[in-house]
Design a protein around this motif. Structure first.
Motif, mmCIF file in Angstrom:
data_model
loop_
_atom_site.group_PDB
_atom_site.id
_atom_site.type_symbol
_atom_site.label_atom_id
_atom_site.label_comp_id
_atom_site.label_asym_id
_atom_site.label_seq_id
_atom_site.Cartn_x
_atom_site.Cartn_y
_atom_site.Cartn_z
ATOM 1 N N ALA A 1 0.808 -1.221 0.000
ATOM 2 C CA ALA A 1 0.000 0.000 0.000
ATOM 3 C C ALA A 1 0.838 1.266 0.000
ATOM 4 O O ALA A 1 0.397 2.315 -0.464
ATOM 5 N N VAL A 2 2.062 1.182 0.541
ATOM 6 C CA VAL A 2 2.940 2.347 0.646
ATOM 7 C C VAL A 2 4.346 1.932 0.245
ATOM 8 O O VAL A 2 4.932 1.037 0.857
ATOM 9 N N ALA A 3 4.890 2.588 -0.771
ATOM 10 C CA ALA A 3 6.242 2.273 -1.224
ATOM 11 C C ALA A 3 7.277 2.753 -0.201
ATOM 12 O O ALA A 3 7.013 3.626 0.614
ATOM 13 N N THR A 4 8.459 2.157 -0.251
ATOM 14 C CA THR A 4 9.584 2.492 0.625
ATOM 15 C C THR A 4 9.214 2.343 2.105
ATOM 16 O O THR A 4 9.384 3.268 2.898
ATOM 17 N N PRO A 5 8.680 1.184 2.506
ATOM 18 C CA PRO A 5 8.323 0.993 3.917
ATOM 19 C C PRO A 5 9.568 0.901 4.800
ATOM 20 O O PRO A 5 10.671 0.665 4.334
ATOM 21 N N ASN A 6 9.345 1.066 6.088
ATOM 22 C CA ASN A 6 10.400 1.159 7.090
ATOM 23 C C ASN A 6 10.431 -0.134 7.905
ATOM 24 O O ASN A 6 9.386 -0.614 8.344
ATOM 25 N N GLN A 7 11.611 -0.686 8.116
ATOM 26 C CA GLN A 7 11.752 -1.904 8.925
ATOM 27 C C GLN A 7 12.510 -1.630 10.217
ATOM 28 O O GLN A 7 13.248 -2.478 10.710
ATOM 29 N N ASP A 8 12.301 -0.441 10.762
ATOM 30 C CA ASP A 8 12.949 -0.061 12.017
ATOM 31 C C ASP A 8 11.955 0.261 13.115
ATOM 32 O O ASP A 8 12.344 0.440 14.261
ATOM 33 N N VAL A 9 10.682 0.372 12.763
ATOM 34 C CA VAL A 9 9.688 0.868 13.705
ATOM 35 C C VAL A 9 8.448 -0.011 13.698
ATOM 36 O O VAL A 9 8.212 -0.782 12.769
ATOM 37 N N VAL A 10 7.661 0.146 14.757
ATOM 38 C CA VAL A 10 6.298 -0.367 14.774
ATOM 39 C C VAL A 10 5.422 0.754 14.220
ATOM 40 O O VAL A 10 5.414 1.868 14.743
ATOM 41 N N TYR A 11 4.724 0.456 13.158
ATOM 42 C CA TYR A 11 3.913 1.451 12.465
ATOM 43 C C TYR A 11 2.474 1.464 12.972
ATOM 44 O O TYR A 11 1.928 0.461 13.435
ATOM 45 N N GLY A 12 1.823 2.598 12.775
ATOM 46 C CA GLY A 12 0.375 2.707 12.830
ATOM 47 C C GLY A 12 -0.076 3.553 11.659
ATOM 48 O O GLY A 12 0.733 4.255 11.038
ATOM 49 N N PHE A 13 -1.374 3.497 11.360
ATOM 50 C CA PHE A 13 -1.869 4.292 10.235
ATOM 51 C C PHE A 13 -3.349 4.587 10.415
ATOM 52 O O PHE A 13 -4.124 3.723 10.858
ATOM 53 N N GLY A 14 -3.729 5.815 10.062
ATOM 54 C CA GLY A 14 -5.137 6.194 10.068
ATOM 55 C C GLY A 14 -5.395 7.351 9.139
ATOM 56 O O GLY A 14 -4.545 8.244 8.983
ATOM 57 N N ILE A 15 -6.548 7.350 8.499
ATOM 58 C CA ILE A 15 -6.993 8.455 7.655
ATOM 59 C C ILE A 15 -8.063 9.229 8.418
ATOM 60 O O ILE A 15 -8.993 8.636 8.988
ATOM 61 N N LEU A 16 -7.942 10.551 8.433
ATOM 62 C CA LEU A 16 -8.863 11.397 9.170
ATOM 63 C C LEU A 16 -9.814 12.115 8.221
ATOM 64 O O LEU A 16 -9.423 12.505 7.117
ATOM 65 N N PHE B 1 10.277 3.234 17.562
ATOM 66 C CA PHE B 1 11.474 2.456 17.254
ATOM 67 C C PHE B 1 11.455 1.109 17.973
ATOM 68 O O PHE B 1 11.004 1.009 19.121
ATOM 69 N N LEU B 2 11.966 0.088 17.277
ATOM 70 C CA LEU B 2 11.977 -1.271 17.829
ATOM 71 C C LEU B 2 13.313 -1.935 17.531
ATOM 72 O O LEU B 2 13.701 -2.087 16.372
ATOM 73 N N ASP B 3 14.029 -2.331 18.589
ATOM 74 C CA ASP B 3 15.220 -3.148 18.404
ATOM 75 C C ASP B 3 14.827 -4.498 17.810
ATOM 76 O O ASP B 3 13.745 -5.015 18.101
ATOM 77 N N ASP B 4 15.721 -5.081 17.040
ATOM 78 C CA ASP B 4 15.434 -6.386 16.442
ATOM 79 C C ASP B 4 15.782 -7.494 17.424
ATOM 80 O O ASP B 4 16.629 -8.356 17.171
ATOM 81 N N THR B 5 15.105 -7.447 18.594
ATOM 82 C CA THR B 5 15.332 -8.448 19.631
ATOM 83 C C THR B 5 13.988 -8.893 20.202
ATOM 84 O O THR B 5 13.019 -8.122 20.229
ATOM 85 N N ALA B 6 13.943 -10.106 20.686
ATOM 86 C CA ALA B 6 12.724 -10.616 21.304
ATOM 87 C C ALA B 6 12.374 -9.813 22.548
ATOM 88 O O ALA B 6 11.194 -9.574 22.839
ATOM 89 N N GLU B 7 13.402 -9.380 23.282
ATOM 90 C CA GLU B 7 13.161 -8.616 24.505
ATOM 91 C C GLU B 7 12.451 -7.305 24.204
ATOM 92 O O GLU B 7 11.501 -6.920 24.899
ATOM 93 N N ASP B 8 12.899 -6.606 23.163
ATOM 94 C CA ASP B 8 12.277 -5.317 22.870
ATOM 95 C C ASP B 8 10.892 -5.489 22.252
ATOM 96 O O ASP B 8 10.017 -4.638 22.439
ATOM 97 N N ARG B 9 10.684 -6.578 21.536
ATOM 98 C CA ARG B 9 9.339 -6.851 21.013
ATOM 99 C C ARG B 9 8.342 -7.001 22.159
ATOM 100 O O ARG B 9 7.197 -6.554 22.053
ATOM 101 N N ARG B 10 8.782 -7.625 23.232
ATOM 102 C CA ARG B 10 7.910 -7.753 24.403
ATOM 103 C C ARG B 10 7.743 -6.397 25.098
ATOM 104 O O ARG B 10 6.645 -6.029 25.517
ATOM 105 N N ALA B 11 8.826 -5.663 25.199
ATOM 106 C CA ALA B 11 8.802 -4.406 25.941
ATOM 107 C C ALA B 11 7.940 -3.347 25.273
ATOM 108 O O ALA B 11 7.361 -2.487 25.954
#
Length: 490
Positions: free
Chosen positions: A106-121, A199-209
Motif C-alpha cells: 500500500a505504501v512504497a519504501t516501507p520502514n523496517q525499524d519501527v512499529v507502524y500505525g496508520f489512520g486516515i482522518l 522504534f523497535l530493536d530487532d530483539t525478542a526482549e524489545d518486542r515484548r517491551a
C-alpha cells in the motif's frame, strides 16, 4: 521639553497624513485578484494537452490521498488488510505490533525499524483525539499530514512532546479545546492522516517491551473523549480483505491514482483542498480546463489521454530515488523539503510517487542510491560493500538504517528475512579500526560477515538510508553517506 516637542511633531505629522488619504481608501477592501481565464475561450488541443500534464503533476499527490480516503471510508473495523496492512475506519488508527511485513504494497519504501500505525482522518465530521503514551527512552514520532502531504506540525521525542491527549482539527473548526487536551494541530484540509512510529530493536526482549506502549496508541473521534487513556490489544484484531481490492505481496505499489480517471476526480480535489496563498491563479488556470472539458467531450478526451501520457513519461521517471531530491555526493540523493513542499510541486509529486509519507527533514533525513561508485546500476549479479569510517555513522539522535528495496521500492524476499541493518541490530561486527562495513550481495557470505550482510535480489535494486532525528551535520549538509563499492562476493 525637547522630547515632548519631537513626539508632538510626529503625532501631528501622522494626523496630517491620515487626513490627506481619501476617505474611501480607509474602507477599501484588499486588492482584488486579477481576472482569470475567460469562460468559453476556444482552446487548441496542443494547449489543453500540455497544460493537462502540468495539472497532473500538481494534483497527483492530492488525488492519491483522496483515493486512500475513499478506500478507508469503507473499512468496517480496525484490522489488518490482507493480513499485513494496518487499516481502520475514518478518524481512527490501527497499530502493528512488530515490523511491517514484506508483503505490504500500500505504501512504497516501507520502514523496517519501527512499529507502524496508520489512520486516515475525515475532519469535516469532527475533530480527532490521539493518545501519546509514556515512551520512556524509546524514540518515537507521530507523522501528521494534510491532503497535500504537508506536515501539520511535530509530535515526537525530538519535540519534547509530553504524554497525554492531543487533537487534530479541520480548517473551519471553531470549537473549544476540551479540558485535558494538551495541544491542537490544525489541518489545512479536512482529509488528513496520522502515522505513529515507535522504534523497535530487532530483539525478542524489545518486542515484548514495546507491547504495553503500543497498546496505548489510539485515535478516535472527539465525541468519544472522556479524559481517560484507552488501550487496545493490537495483536487481537481481525484480518480483513485488502480494502483497495487488490492482493498484497507482488508487483508495485497499489495504484492509488489511475491516470485515465484523474481528470474526473480532480474537480473534487479542487473543492477539498483550498488554494495556498498565491495559488488562486493556478486554481483558475486548471479550473478553465475542467470547465472546458465539462462542455466539450473532445477536451475531456484530450485531458484523459494527456494524463495517461504524463503518468507514463514523467511519473515513471519521478519514481526513481535519483529524481527525488538533491545530489549530495557519492551518488546519493536526498530530499530537502519533505512534508514541507510549499509550491515545490515537482518535489511533492516525486516524493508521493517514490515514498509518499516522508517526514520533515528535521524528523528524518533520507538518502537514496541506485548506482555504485563506478556509476553502474546496482544489481544482484554483483557484490558491494559500504564502509562507514570510525565516527562516520549517520549522525543522529534517534536511529539510522540502511534498507534494501527492489526496483519497485519494496522489500526483496531473502532467506534470512532481513531487509535493513542499522541501530536496531545489536550484533553488527565492527572492523579493528572502528569502521563498519556492510555487505550487500545475493550470495550468502562467509560466517564472519553474516551479521553485516544485507541480502540483495538477483536483479536491480536500490539502497536507502534513514537518519531519524538527524544532528546538525546532516541538517547543514555536512555529512555524506559513503560510496557503494563493487566487491568480490565471499
Amino acid at each position: 521639553m525637547a522630547i515632548l516637542s519631537t513626539r508632538s511633531a510626529i503625532a501631528a505629522a501622522a494626523l496630517l497624513l491620515m487626513l490627506s488619504v481619501p476617505a474611501q481608501a480607509a474602507s477599501e477592501p484588499a486588492a482584488k485578484l486579477p481576472p482569470g481565464p475567460v469562460a468559453g475561450t476556444s482552446l487548441p488541443q496542443s494547449y489543453v494537452h500540455n497544460l493537462a500534464k502540468m495539472a497532473y503533476i500538481w494534483g497527483w499527490p492530492m488525488v492519491n490521498i483522496h483515493n486512500r480516503h475513499m478506500v478507508f471510508s469503507k473499512v468496517p473495523e480496525n484490522g489488518l488488510g490482507d493480513g499485513v496492512l494496518p487499516v481502520a475506519p475514518l478518524n481512527r488508527l490501527t497499530m502493528l505490533t512488530d515490523y511491517i511485513q514484506p508483503e505490504e504494497r500500500a505504501v512504497a519504501t516501507p520502514n523496517q525499524d519501527v512499529v507502524y500505525g496508520f489512520g486516515i482522518l475525515s475532519l469535516e465530521k469532527e475533530p480527532v483525539i490521539f493518545q501519546v503514551p509514556d515512551f520512556g527512552n524509546r524514540f518515537w514520532v507521530y507523522q501528521l499530514g494534510d491532503q497535500r502531504t504537508d506536515t501539520l506540525g511535530g509530535a515526537g521525542r525530538m519535540y519534547g512532546t509530553k504524554p497525554g491527549f492531543y487533537m487534530v482539527v479541520g480548517p473551519d473548526w471553531k470549537g473549544k479545546t476540551p479540558k485535558g487536551v494538551r495541544g491542537v494541530y490544525r489541518s489545512s484540509t479536512n482529509i488528513a492522516y496520522i502515522i505513529p512510529r515507535a522504534f523497535l530493536d530487532d530483539t525478542a526482549e524489545d518486542r515484548r517491551a514495546v507491547q504495553p506502549v503500543v497498546s496505548q496508541i489510539l485515535a478516535y473521534p472527539l465525541s468519544e473523549f472522556d479524559g481517560r487513556m484507552k488501550t487496545r490489544d493490537w495483536s487481537k484484531i481481525p484480518k480483513l480483505s485488502d480494502p483497495a481490492g487488490g492482493k498484497q505481496g507482488s508487483g508495485a505499489e497499489t495504484q492509488w491514482v489511475k491516470p485515465e480517471a484523474f481528470f474526473k476526480e480532480l474537480p473534487a480535489i479542487m473543492k477539498e483542498v483550498p488554494p495556498q496563498r498565491g495559488e488562486e491563479a493556478l486554481y483558475a488556470w486548471f479550473q478553465s480546463l475542467l470547465d472546458a472539458a465539462a462542455k466539450d467531450p473532445a477536451v475531456a478526451d484530450t485531458l484523459a489521454k494527456a494524463a495517461v501520457e504524463a503518468d507514463k513519461e514523467m511519473m515513471t521517471e519521478m519514481h526513481r530515488y535519483s529524481r527525488a531530491g538533491v545530489p549530495v555526493g557519492n551518488g546519493w540523493v536526498a530530499p530537502m523539503n519533505g512534508a514541507e513542499f510549499g509550491t515545490d510541486y515537482y518535489s511533492r509529486a516525486a516524493a508521493a510517487k517514490a515514498n509518499i509519507f516522508v517526514n520533515p527533514r528535521r524528523e528524518s533525513a533520507y538518502y537514496g542510491q541506485e548506482f555504485d561508485a563506478g556509476n553502474a546500476r546496482l544489481n544482484g549479479a554483483n557484490a558491494y560493500t559500504i564502509t562507514f569510517p570510525k565516527g562516520g555513522l549517520p549522525p543522529v539522535n534517534g536511529f539510522w538504517s540502511l534498507t534494501l528495496y527492489d526496483d519497485a521500492h519494496f522489500f526483496a524476499p531473502n532467506e534470512i528475512k532481513r531487509y535493513s541493518l542499522g541501530t536496531k541490530n545489536k550484533d553488527l561486527v565492527y572492523n579493528p579500526d572502528g569502521s563498519l562495513t556492510l555487505y550487500v550481495q545475493n550470495a550468502r557470505p562467509a560466517a564472519g560477515k553474516l551479521a553485516n550482510w544485507l541480502p540483495a535480489p538477483k536483479g536491480d535494486f536500490e539502497l536507502f538510508i534513514r537518519a531519524y532525528w538527524p544532528k546538525a551535520e546532516i541538517l547543514q549538509n555536512n555529512w555524506t553517506p559513503p560510496p557503494v563499492q563493487k566487491a568480490s562476493a565471499n
